[in-house]
Scaffold this motif. Structure first.
Motif: not given
Length: 338
Positions: A263, A257-258, A254, A266
């Motif tokens: 993110h 993506r952050l 993750m 999700h």
């Protein structure tokens, strides 16, 4: 971080005539001690372009607060430092109704990013901080029966608070986002989730396991990670970013993506806007306000203090990018996420 070697003072216009008492306060410990080298250039700049404005150097929170408390109400203070410097001075800014200008010089600078000054050379940021008009900014406040902690940018709870605290003791040769990433990797070894219950504006919103549940006033935290791209510092609301039950592999995957701000779609990532939040956990969990440690707690409340402080900003207020309806359909409980 703001560059120390930038345009010379004579590249900025002179003729400063303050209409209210103004002071510049520099934290020489900011940016790992690099801020101390800025003291003399700033003093020379002020002598040439803002005569009568004092530069005060202080590496003590108590002395810095005492200095601000001596200023007349509605004065303007320019803080040279990072998110930690701003955080520790915020209580006095609120009680004495002081206007704030920021010359960012720290590892995080998420509040400075929200104000549009994070990338400025220091003479440009200093001139704006002294001369620019102010606008109102919201702040958040952590509340318990015996504790009140206001914050500019974020209140991290859980894993990301543990990361923030580890980052404070990270290698000095790392700064900003690299230090935060180093701390994240180190914390993965002891990753744990917490059973939490969250109510927003009086309505239950989440009951289940969570990796973290962090409140943001600014769009970014953790040295620039775009955690809640739709957040605004003047909309009278705060944003809750909640990560459900992630394991080590899930948390690691993750992270990219952050960093990119992708993110939110999700299934285990949830966001809500709110004005008041009631939070309860099965055990004490780590907390960090603007990256600064707060004592671990099991129960607390968070409220927005709308338009609480006057700040100089290079940005104009903008409406939220995401409609409220897109943030209101998140699941109530962990079981509903399956």
């Amino acid at each position: 971080m703001l560059a120390l070697h930038t345009a010379p003072p004579d590249s900025v216009s002179s003729g400063f005539h303050p209409d209210r008492p103004t002071m510049v306060l520099l934290n020489p410990r900011a940016a790992g001690g690099q801020a101390a080298a800025l003291a003399q250039p700033v003093r020379e700049w002020l002598a040439a372009h803002a005569p009568g404005v004092a530069l005060v150097e202080s590496d003590s929170i108590e002395r810095s607060r005492a200095t601000l408390q001596c200023m007349p109400r509605s004065s303007r203070v320019v803080l040279i430092g990072g998110d930690g410097t701003l955080h520790h001075m915020l209580p006095v800014l609120l009680t004495h109704r002081l206007g704030l200008g920021v010359v960012p010089l720290g590892g995080g600078n998420d509040t400075a990013r929200a104000l549009g000054v994070a990338g400025m050379a220091w003479p440009q940021a200093l001139e704006l901080a002294l001369r620019g008009p102010t606008r109102r900014m919201d702040v958040g406040e952590l509340i318990t029966p015996r504790l009140r902690v206001p914050f500019f940018s974020s209140l991290a709870a859980g894993f990301d608070a543990a990361v923030a605290m580890r980052a404070l003791s990270g290698p000095r040769w790392l700064d900003g986002l690299p230090r935060y990433l180093w701390a994240t990797m180190a914390e993965l070894a002891s990753l744990r989730t917490h059973r939490i219950r969250v109510a927003l504006d009086g309505e239950p919103r989440y009951d289940g396991e969570a990796l973290f549940a962090s409140v943001l006033n600014t769009r970014s935290y953790g040295s620039g990670m775009p955690a809640v791209p739709g957040a605004r510092v003047g909309d009278g609301k705060l944003d809750l970013l909640l990560a459900g039950p992630f394991g080590r592999v899930g948390a690691l995957t993750m992270l990219p993506r952050l960093l990119k701000g992708t993110h939110l779609p999700h299934a285990k990532i949830h966001t809500w806007t709110f004005q008041s939040m009631q939070f309860e956990s099965d055990r004490e969990l780590p907390l960090a306000a603007d990256g600064e440690p707060v004592e671990p707690l099991r129960r607390f409340e968070v409220r927005v203090r709308a338009a609480a402080v006057r700040v100089v900003s290079a940005k104009l207020p903008r409406p939220r990018e995401a409609p409220e309806s897109s943030l209101s359909s998140q699941p109530l409980s962990e079981s509903a996420q399956a």
